[in-house]
Each structure stands twice: as C-alpha cells, then as structure tokens.
Design a protein around this motif. Structure first.
Motif, PDB file in Angstrom:
ATOM      1  N   ARG A   7       8.542  10.159   9.641  1.00  0.00           N
ATOM      2  CA  ARG A   7       8.255   9.547  10.949  1.00  0.00           C
ATOM      3  C   ARG A   7       9.540   9.048  11.606  1.00  0.00           C
ATOM      4  O   ARG A   7       9.721   9.147  12.815  1.00  0.00           O
ATOM      5  CB  ARG A   7       7.271   8.390  10.779  1.00  0.00           C
ATOM      6  N   GLN A  12       3.471   8.904   0.669  1.00  0.00           N
ATOM      7  CA  GLN A  12       3.503   7.789   1.620  1.00  0.00           C
ATOM      8  C   GLN A  12       4.951   7.401   1.942  1.00  0.00           C
ATOM      9  O   GLN A  12       5.278   7.088   3.087  1.00  0.00           O
ATOM     10  CB  GLN A  12       2.724   6.603   1.023  1.00  0.00           C
ATOM     11  N   GLY A  14       0.793  -1.219   0.000  1.00  0.00           N
ATOM     12  CA  GLY A  14       0.000   0.000   0.000  1.00  0.00           C
ATOM     13  C   GLY A  14       0.826   1.270   0.000  1.00  0.00           C
ATOM     14  O   GLY A  14       0.318   2.362   0.258  1.00  0.00           O
ATOM     15  N   ILE A  15       2.098   1.152  -0.266  1.00  0.00           N
ATOM     16  CA  ILE A  15       2.986   2.321  -0.348  1.00  0.00           C
ATOM     17  C   ILE A  15       3.306   2.555  -1.818  1.00  0.00           C
ATOM     18  O   ILE A  15       4.015   1.746  -2.437  1.00  0.00           O
ATOM     19  CB  ILE A  15       4.276   2.094   0.469  1.00  0.00           C
ATOM     20  N   ALA A  16       2.752   3.617  -2.378  1.00  0.00           N
ATOM     21  CA  ALA A  16       2.928   3.860  -3.815  1.00  0.00           C
ATOM     22  C   ALA A  16       3.180   5.327  -4.115  1.00  0.00           C
ATOM     23  O   ALA A  16       4.012   5.666  -4.950  1.00  0.00           O
ATOM     24  CB  ALA A  16       1.698   3.376  -4.586  1.00  0.00           C
ATOM     25  N   ARG A  42      -6.756  18.066   6.123  1.00  0.00           N
ATOM     26  CA  ARG A  42      -6.806  16.630   5.799  1.00  0.00           C
ATOM     27  C   ARG A  42      -5.463  15.957   6.032  1.00  0.00           C
ATOM     28  O   ARG A  42      -4.430  16.447   5.573  1.00  0.00           O
ATOM     29  CB  ARG A  42      -7.160  16.467   4.318  1.00  0.00           C
ATOM     30  N   MET A  43      -5.493  14.829   6.687  1.00  0.00           N
ATOM     31  CA  MET A  43      -4.296  13.996   6.772  1.00  0.00           C
ATOM     32  C   MET A  43      -4.197  13.217   5.465  1.00  0.00           C
ATOM     33  O   MET A  43      -5.202  12.691   4.966  1.00  0.00           O
ATOM     34  CB  MET A  43      -4.414  13.042   7.956  1.00  0.00           C
ATOM     35  N   ILE A  44      -3.001  13.180   4.891  1.00  0.00           N
ATOM     36  CA  ILE A  44      -2.816  12.428   3.643  1.00  0.00           C
ATOM     37  C   ILE A  44      -2.048  11.142   3.934  1.00  0.00           C
ATOM     38  O   ILE A  44      -2.482  10.049   3.585  1.00  0.00           O
ATOM     39  CB  ILE A  44      -2.069  13.268   2.584  1.00  0.00           C
ATOM     40  N   ALA A  45      -0.905  11.280   4.548  1.00  0.00           N
ATOM     41  CA  ALA A  45      -0.133  10.114   4.994  1.00  0.00           C
ATOM     42  C   ALA A  45       0.534  10.553   6.293  1.00  0.00           C
ATOM     43  O   ALA A  45       1.529  11.268   6.270  1.00  0.00           O
ATOM     44  CB  ALA A  45       0.896   9.688   3.956  1.00  0.00           C
ATOM     45  N   ASP A  46      -0.055  10.160   7.372  1.00  0.00           N
ATOM     46  CA  ASP A  46       0.383  10.585   8.699  1.00  0.00           C
ATOM     47  C   ASP A  46       1.896  10.394   8.844  1.00  0.00           C
ATOM     48  O   ASP A  46       2.385   9.295   8.621  1.00  0.00           O
ATOM     49  CB  ASP A  46      -0.368   9.726   9.731  1.00  0.00           C
ATOM     50  N   ALA A  67       6.332  10.059   4.194  1.00  0.00           N
ATOM     51  CA  ALA A  67       5.772   9.947   5.548  1.00  0.00           C
ATOM     52  C   ALA A  67       6.592   8.969   6.368  1.00  0.00           C
ATOM     53  O   ALA A  67       6.854   9.193   7.554  1.00  0.00           O
ATOM     54  CB  ALA A  67       4.313   9.505   5.476  1.00  0.00           C
ATOM     55  N   LEU A  68       7.024   7.879   5.741  1.00  0.00           N
ATOM     56  CA  LEU A  68       7.823   6.886   6.463  1.00  0.00           C
ATOM     57  C   LEU A  68       9.208   7.443   6.812  1.00  0.00           C
ATOM     58  O   LEU A  68       9.765   7.135   7.867  1.00  0.00           O
ATOM     59  CB  LEU A  68       7.931   5.603   5.638  1.00  0.00           C
ATOM     60  N   ILE A  69       9.746   8.271   5.915  1.00  0.00           N
ATOM     61  CA  ILE A  69      11.027   8.925   6.203  1.00  0.00           C
ATOM     62  C   ILE A  69      10.844   9.965   7.320  1.00  0.00           C
ATOM     63  O   ILE A  69      11.624  10.036   8.273  1.00  0.00           O
ATOM     64  CB  ILE A  69      11.597   9.579   4.929  1.00  0.00           C
TER      65      ILE A  69
END
Lengths: 143, 398
Positions: B162, B155, B149-151, B207-211, B158-160
């Motif tokens: 976080r 997204q 689900g990471i595309a 709006r949150m897009i990718a927390d 967001a992982l970077i």
C-alpha cells in the motif's frame, strides 16, 4: 472499528520484563514513549539496545506528541489471529509520528472507506484488560 | 568491481519432488528425494556430497541427512539469514566453498511440509502456518505487530504494498497482472500445482486476503523439496549436464518485514536514500558479473506475494524506481512475448511455494534450454531471495 474486548487470555500480549517492556509500561500510563539516543538524538522504534546511527548504548524513553499521519493501511480478512477473528474485516495502519519514527497500529472510529494517505491522527490508548494497554490512533478533524 | 566469484562454480544438478498439498511425507523424506534427484541429474554419486547449505530456518538437520543418506564425507556446512531471503544466497555460499576448496560437491536445498493439513513435526515452522501458533507472552518483536492484528506475512506485505501504491501510484491491478502472468506460465507446466488459467477478471473477483492483496497474489501452501548441486567450474565440465555457471553472487542486509517500523524508516523500498537492500546488492551483483540488468534474459523473482515482483524489478534496476507496476502492465514479465519473462515456471502462486527454492532449478533449465516455457536464446538468468528481507541474488549463465 468496534473496540469490542476480546477474551484476554487469547489476546496476543507482550511478555513483561523484556527490554521492550518500558514501551508498554508507558502505554499503561497513557504515554507514547520511544527510544531516543542520548548521544546523537536519533529516535528508534522498535526498541533496541544500541543506536543504529552512532552505536551508543545510552538512551532515554522520550515522550512523543502522539501526532502522526497515516502512511499505509490494510484491511485484514480471514485468516487472521484467533483474537481478531470476530472483527474481520478490520484495518491496521502504519503511522509516521510527527517526530519521525513509524508505528504499526489501528485507527479508532474510522470507516474502512475513509482510510487515506496522510490522514492526520492522534494517539489514544485502549485498555485490553487490567494489565495491557495498546496505543491506537484517532483521526484529528481537519480545521 | 572485482570479478570475485565470477565463473568459479556452476549448478550441475537439479532435483525436486512432486509439489502438492499434504503429500504425507516428512521434510527429511522429501529433502532426501530432492537431493538424490539432483545428484542423479548431475551424474554425481550421492556419497560424494561434501557440503550442505540451507536456510537457517530449515528444519532438516545436516546430521539427519548425513545419517539417512550416508554422507560420511561432509566437511562444509552453512546457513543463510531469514526465510525467503535465502534462495540465491545458498548458491553464492556454495560457490565460495567450491572456489576455495572447502568442498567439491555442495548441495543447497529447502524442504517444506507446510500444508495446512500436514502435521509432521512439532516445530514452529512445521505443519500449518507458524503465525497461527502464536501464544500469549510475546518476548520478541512480534509484540509490535500482533496486538494490532498484524501477524501473517500477507498482512505485513499489504502494508508495504500500500505504501508503494501511495508513493509511486502503483495499482493493485499491477500485482494482479503479475499473478495472471505467472498462472499463465503455470498452466503450461506439468509440475505446477495450479494448472487452471487465471484472468484479470478472475483476480478482481477473487477473495481479498489483506487489502490490496488478493488470494491469487499469494504463494501456495504446499509440501515439497528442491535441491541443486554446485561444483567448481573445472569439475562441472566433466559432468552430464551443461553447466549453469554462477556469473555473479551477492548478499546484503535488509530490514525484515516482521519489523515494519524499521522497514518504513530504513529500507529504501519506497525510493529513499537507503544504501541497504536490493539496490546495494544489485550493484555488487552486476559489478561482479560485468553485465547489466539489460543483459538478463529471464528473471526468477522471489514472490511470496506478487507485490514483491515490482519492488524487485525496481531495486535491481530492471526498470526505474516506481515503475515496476507499469513495467508489468506492458506485459514485459509474461512469457513468451515479454522482454523479461518472470517466473516462467509459474512462480510461488502457480508452480509451488518452496520458499522460493523452486526458482533455482527453473533458472537452470532456462540456461540449459530445457524449460517448458523456454525463453528463446536465453543466456543469463537472475534469481533472488525475498526483497523484503535480508537476502541475496545470483546470475546464472550458460
């Protein structure tokens, strides 16, 4: 997270037969296997034909313990890939395997609010259909 | 370090189209307008363009520009790796071309027709979001992101972001404060798409897009093209505009955000010992220029998402590692009061997203002294490409 199956034809799936395919074949056997250099022993993920440490082309697909810790996560809201549209918001994680490499995946059976750094997790495998199995992770209960 | 390319070339012309959603014009059309505007700005005939530098994902081909604008004298062509990594690298390559005599009038450009409503061109990178056009049968490294689900880039970022929060205690609000600062800049810029000011409360309820990334942290999806004209320092002195001299230029390898396992393992974005990416490029850049981060008056930082700003500030030494968030929280990046105003045109969430290329003309306006949000006494400006990609950076001076 619900593990609701999605219509297989729209699930983003790897193409068989590439140099990456042994990773997915191993998942099908419920094994997490990562490339390890046969010269210097360095593990590398994503798969690639040479070791970035010593440039050797010799490697094996080494079996991992599957134990890992969560080092990052996100919660995805729209827009997302069509195959994931019916499960928003959903989480995705990055784990650091006990052996060192990192992996993008998802956590099974974890509330969004429970996501945390260093959460100890263990790999599990979810069949998308008769051809594709994806590695996912479950929280290891703390003793 | 060797002076290398220092003061060998200058940006002498800047050009840009209107920025907007669904302009209804092809990328070739937009590119031509921006290129002609850059030549007009410099007072150089379009027909004397003899070099073209673009991102290697650019959809407008050199031969189509040649046949459309009659660029019969073209003799130098070059591309830069990755997408948003390419912004400043193009100027470095053009500088090498004019310093060696390979060309005299080099155009660097980027043209995009990326509005969701736009439908020009069948290409993966034309019209709408490329990642949404994913089909099954992934033969490349997307297969290690998409099945999870990471595309979308947001997204991945967001992982970077976080992870940065986890390692250094950066807060999502720090990204929000940068979004607010840039939208403040945009509100004063007539060329900007997003003119309405944004408060931190607006950001917090958006709006949150990718927390942890919210909508105002994201770059816009719009159409537009930007071009700059680079020539030698000698030739620059004869032209219409005050030259923006290239004080330093450097590129460097970095892992790419579409290969996150590698980014986490090797990039050094999170404080590790890595010798690749921003910190290595910074050493070459400032070494060549003979100045330090403290000498920079304004920075145009590649901001696909505002989380890139603190990471870039750290990697390039504008603040210590891990302190990018608190640096923003002091107001340092906000014009006019900040000590290092960042993205004074409004950046990619305010003015427009032209894959970062609109940062270059803003840097030139700042050293010319003609920016709408002019930094007082501005002499040296920093511009970089995406910190999360293989990229480059330049320093421009008046």
């Amino acid at each position: 997270m619900t593990t609701k199956r999605v219509f297989p034809s729209e699930f983003p799936r790897p193409l068989p037969g590439t140099e990456f395919w042994p990773f997915w074949e191993a998942c099908r056997r419920r094994e997490l296997r990562i490339q390890r250099c046969l010269e210097c022993g360095e593990l590398r993920h994503h798969p690639r034909p040479y070791c970035p440490g010593c440039r050797s082309r010799r490697f094996e697909w080494a079996l991992m313990s599957g134990r890992a810790r969560v080092v990052s996560w996100t919660i995805c809201h729209p827009p997302v890939l069509p195959a994931f549209a019916d499960r928003v918001p959903y989480q995705a994680i990055v784990v650091e395997l006990e052996e060192g490499p990192f992996l993008v995946s998802n956590l099974i059976g974890c509330e969004l609010d429970d996501l945390a750094f260093d959460l100890p997790v263990q790999v599990c495998f979810v069949d998308i259909d008769d051809e594709l199995t994806v590695p996912q992770f479950e929280v290891i209960p703390r003793p | 370090m060797s002076a290398g390319l220092r003061d060998r070339a200058a940006i002498v012309g800047i050009g840009q189209t209107a920025f907007g959603r669904n302009l209804g014009r092809s990328e070739l059309d937009l590119a031509c307008e921006a290129i002609m505007a850059a030549c007009a700005d410099a007072g150089v005939p379009v027909g004397s363009i003899d070099g073209l530098v673009s991102y290697d994902i650019e959809q407008v081909a050199a031969w189509h520009l040649g046949s459309t604008l009659g660029l019969d004298g073209l003799r130098f062509f070059c591309g830069t790796p990755s997408g948003g990594g390419g912004v400043a690298s193009t100027v470095g390559l053009a500088t090498m071309a004019v310093a060696t005599g390979a060309a005299e009038h080099v155009i660097c450009f980027r043209s995009r027709n990326r509005s969701k409503a736009a439908s020009y061109g069948p290409g993966h990178n034309q019209g709408g979001r490329p990642w949404e056009k994913t089909t099954s049968g992934l033969a490349d490294l997307r297969q290690f992101h998409h099945p999870f689900g990471i595309a979308a880039p947001v997204q991945e970022m967001a992982l970077i972001a976080r992870r940065h929060m986890g390692v250094f205690g950066t807060r999502a609000e720090h990204f929000g404060m940068q979004a607010v600062a840039q939208r403040h800049h945009a509100s004063l810029n007539p060329a900007a798409i997003m003119r309405a000011p944004l408060t931190l409360d607006d950001w917090a309820s958006s709006r949150m897009i990718a927390d942890p990334i919210r909508l105002p942290d994201c770059s816009l999806e719009n159409d537009g093209a930007v071009a700059v004209l680079v020539t030698s320092a000698e030739r620059a002195r004869d032209l219409r505009q005050p030259p923006a001299y290239v004080l330093g230029a450097a590129q460097g390898y970095h892992t790419i955000h579409t290969e996150l396992a590698d980014t986490f393992a090797r990039s050094g974005l999170f404080g590790g010992p890595s010798t690749i990416g921003g910190r290595a490029i910074a050493e070459r850049l400032f070494g060549m220029a003979g100045v330090g981060p403290g000498d920079v008056d304004a920075a145009m930082i590649f901001d696909h998402f505002t989380m890139a700003v603190p990471l870039t500030l750290e990697q390039y030494g504008f603040c210590p590692m891990g302190e990018g968030g608190p640096f923003i929280a002091t107001g340092a990046t906000r014009w006019p009061e900040g000590r290092l105003p960042v993205n004074t045109h409004g950046g990619s969430n305010g003015e427009a997203f032209v894959h970062g290329f609109n940062h270059l003309p803003e840097a030139v306006r700042q050293v010319r002294g003609t920016a709408v949000n002019q930094v007082e006494g501005c002499e040296i400006v920093f511009v970089n490409g995406a910190i999360t990609d293989t990229h480059g950076a330049v320093l421009l001076r008046c």
